[in-house]
Enzyme design. Structure first.
Site: not given
Ligand code: NAD
Length: 288
Positions: A57, A101, A124
């Site tokens: 990422k 994450q 996200d």
């Protein structure tokens, strides 16, 4: 038995096209604001898959001209310490987006931390506000990157979805659940069945799918007898086989000849997820 070669749903190519289109928005923001778009990533522990995904990422962000910063906490860090870092990022106007994450040490810990992210920076899309907006078909929210990427990939190949039966294996917060919401929305109009580890007669259900999307994290879960001819198969799984090579949830060599379309692993859903993350970061910048 259908012996025609299936079409490959080339996530690498479609992701590349999405990123090329995004480049001008990155440049416009940088010129207008006198700084690059910036997002902050956080991880708890050293799960090798999480380390790998975060590196990818950040590498893509750098390539796009997006700045990223990373915070890593050891396993055992109290939730409040992590929450404090997120709270600082929430209040920092130079940080446009925040990503934590998954997985975190427990489901409860994960819920607490995801909820700490400001919904307007939640690139996200896992905060309950953004999940709620997805459920309510409110387009102002962030759509989770993997579901958004899967829909973009299917659209790029003109796969019919309206009125078609999509079977999803997996009901996680990250993939299966938001994907089900997205595909049953009035913008897509698919008929959606979501299966999970307690579903009975899985093969009977999957054989009714026009589109089968597999996000279970179990190598070779989907075998050839579970797929009817000319199905479109999307394999989200990212597993390691006994040689350490990346593989999906679908027994690709056996299943592919039966399919109309299928995603490869790697090169299918993975690149789409990262491209959609870059899009969500730019969406977070758009309100400035
Ligand atoms: P998860 O473990 O949170 O959820 C897995 C889901 O699959 C659960 O709902 C479970 O009930 C279901 N499941 C597991 N075994 C099953 C079985 N035998 N039959 C039916 N259902 C079963 O996982 P996740 O975070 O959703 O990820 C799933 C997979 O997708 C993993 O391999 C992960 O690495 C991969 N993934 C890939 C991307 C990408 O960008 N390619 C993004 C996210 C996740």
């Amino acid at each position: 038995m259908n012996l025609v070669s299936p079409q490959i749903l080339d996530g690498q190519r479609i992701a590349g096209e999405s990123l090329t289109k995004l480049q001008s928005s990155v440049e416009a923001f940088t010129e207008r604001m006198g700084r690059k778009p910036k997002f902050a990533l956080l991880r708890v522990g050293e799960n090798p898959a999480s380390v790998f995904y975060m590196r990818r990422k950040c590498a893509m962000a750098e390539k796009m001209g997006i700045e990223s910063i990373v915070a890593v906490f050891p396993v055992g860090t109290p939730q409040e310490f992590v929450e404090e870092e997120i709270s600082n990022w929430n209040g920092d106007p130079s940080i446009d987006g925040i990503l934590v994450q998954a997985p975190l040490p427990s489901a409860e810990y994960q819920r607490f931390i995801f909820n700490a992210i400001h919904p307007g920076k939640d690139v996200d899309g896992f905060h309950p506000v953004n999940m709620g907006k997805l459920a309510c078909e409110d387009p102002s929210g962030f759509v989770p990157c993997t579901p958004k990427g899967i829909l973009r990939l299917l659209r790029a190949y003109d796969i019919p979805l309206e009125g078609h039966h999509v079977v999803i294996i997996g009901r996680s917060l990250i993939v299966g659940r938001p994907l089900g919401l997205l595909l049953q929305s009035r913008a897509v109009n698919a008929t959606v069945t979501v299966c999970h580890s307690q579903s009975r007669n899985l093969a009977e259900i999957t054989r009714t799918a026009d589109v089968l999307i597999v996000a279970a994290g179990q190598a070779k879960l989907v075998t050839v007898d579970m797929v009817k001819e000319r199905t479109v198969v999307v394999d989200v799984g990212q597993n390691r086989d006994k040689n350490g090579s990346l593989c999906g949830d679908v027994d690709f060599p056996a299943v592919a000849p039966r399919c109309a379309y299928i995603t490869p692993v790697p090169g299918g859903v993975g690149p789409m997820t990262i491209a959609m993350l870059m899009e969500n970061v730019i969406q977070a910048c758009a309100v400035k």
